[in-house]
Design an enzyme around this catalytic site. Structure first.
Site, mmCIF file in Angstrom:
data_model
loop_
_atom_site.group_PDB
_atom_site.id
_atom_site.type_symbol
_atom_site.label_atom_id
_atom_site.label_comp_id
_atom_site.label_asym_id
_atom_site.label_seq_id
_atom_site.Cartn_x
_atom_site.Cartn_y
_atom_site.Cartn_z
ATOM 1 N N ASP A 16 0.836 -1.195 0.000
ATOM 2 C CA ASP A 16 0.000 0.000 0.000
ATOM 3 C C ASP A 16 0.877 1.254 0.000
ATOM 4 O OD1 ASP A 16 -2.357 1.469 0.118
ATOM 5 O OD2 ASP A 16 -2.461 1.410 2.306
ATOM 6 N N THR A 25 -9.119 1.978 9.264
ATOM 7 C CA THR A 25 -9.607 2.592 10.497
ATOM 8 C C THR A 25 -10.720 1.796 11.161
ATOM 9 O OG1 THR A 25 -8.952 4.827 9.831
ATOM 10 C CG2 THR A 25 -10.736 4.646 11.439
ATOM 11 N N SER A 66 -13.026 3.805 5.200
ATOM 12 C CA SER A 66 -13.658 3.282 6.413
ATOM 13 C C SER A 66 -14.928 4.074 6.703
ATOM 14 C CB SER A 66 -12.696 3.376 7.606
ATOM 15 O OG SER A 66 -11.704 2.370 7.538
#
Length: 359
Positions: free
Chosen positions: A83, A278, A235
């Site tokens: 990522d 998150t 999220s």
């Protein structure tokens, strides 16, 4: 089932109209949570690690944890994704460590905080694509900088994010530029900037079109109907998890994430990968705080780590179901990296760009 290139998963998702949550991992408990949820729902898996996660866990530990997941759940296809790679060197080191997919985030310079020029982004992303595709590894690129349309501020998470105030143009992906970027770089997936950001504090209110530009995704998909789009910072920041954290000693102010229904809307418009971190952090924190408070004399880490696995597993399973990928895990054909490399070399996986004119 061996590790597979992320492109294999995204192609299947596009063919069948679903999206895949990409969960960030740092440790054993997170990987167990994700894999248990994937097994429960029969879903394909994208396990992704940031540079910070690789440093925290250690390259060898992280690689072997993911290989353990492959061995334990041989029927589930898994992509191992780097990522926010800040440079070609970071992407290449990930590939050497067994990652089957990498993100070259050329929207920022190698310091991971200074917005880069479009030309720089094209140059470094194209370089990574050429190397990665030659060995069957897929590549995600990013166009536009993640940050808040409310404040104009860039975001920083895990050492990666633009510093200072950004212009509106920097915070949103330009559809025309997206076509050119995909054509020049040949990325397998394109992360787009639409007002989302990393962390829990995404929006000060329930997001509407002025701070979360979902219409931009629809427009980019219209221009690039064959390109897999990616939503970062997605999220949903469930209020019930924040309430538990605050009940047991936390101090998280009112905040809003990306509603699941907006993500589902994105999936209908070409989003195939949805980055989530998150929500899982909140689930773990809520479970740990509650378990510690329930038995404050207990000093066995398993006392609070087991509930954290269960709580995070619930979040992951919910996302697999909501994004429509439940039931598809065992349906995805296995394609080796050598076979992927041959497909890239033959041009079979070349980006199909549909050029249109704005109206």
């Amino acid at each position: 089932m061996a590790l597979v290139a992320m492109r294999t998963l995204l192609d299947h998702a596009a063919e069948h109209g679903y999206g895949i949550p990409a969960f960030n991992v740092n440790n054993m408990e997170q990987i167990q949570s994700i894999m248990q949820a994937a097994h429960e729902t029969n879903s394909p898996v994208i396990l992704q690690a940031s540079r910070g996660a690789r440093k925290y866990a250690g390259e060898n530990f992280l690689r072997h944890l993911i290989l353990a997941a492959v061995e334990t759940y041989p029927h589930i296809p898994i992509a191992m994704h780097q990522d926010h790679g800040n440079s070609p060197a970071t992407c290449y080191s990930a590939i050497r460590n067994g990652f089957t997919s990498v993100m070259m985030d050329g929207s920022l310079k190698a310091d991971a905080k200074t917005p880069a020029s479009y030309e720089y982004n094209v140059e470094v992303t194209s370089e990574v694509v050429k190397v990665a595709h030659s060995i069957g590894v897929s590549v995600e690129g990013e166009l536009g900088c993640l940050g808040s349309l409310e404040t104009g501020q860039g975001e920083a998470e895990d050492g990666h994010g633009a510093e200072g105030v950004l212009s509106h143009d920097q915070l949103l992906t330009d559809p025309d530029q997206a076509v050119d970027f995909v054509e020049q770089t040949q990325v397998d997936a394109l992360a787009v900037a639409i007002g989302t950001s990393h962390g829990a504090y995404k929006f000060s209110r329930k997001p509407t079109g002025d701070i979360l530009d979902m219409e931009r995704i629809a427009e980019i998909h219209r221009r690039l109907p064959n390109t897999h789009l990616v939503m970062h910072g997605s999220s949903s920041v469930p209020k019930e998890l924040i309430d538990i954290i605050n009940e047991f000693g936390g101090s998280i102010p009112e905040t809003y994430g990306v509603p699941v229904e907006e993500i589902q809307r994105g999936i209908k418009n070409g989003v195939r990968k949805v980055n989530i971190d998150t929500d899982n952090r909140l689930a773990i924190s809520a479970a740990v705080r509650r378990a510690l408070a329930a038995d404050p004399s207990n000093f066995d880490p398993r006392h609070f780590l087991k509930p954290s696995i269960t709580e995070m597993q619930k979040v992951c399973a919910d996302r697999y179901i909501a994004f429509g990928c439940a039931g598809h895990g065992t349906k995805i054909p296995v394609v080796t990296l050598d076979e992927m490399a041959a497909k890239y070399a033959s041009g079979a996986l070349a980006a199909q760009v549909k050029k249109t004119v704005s109206v």
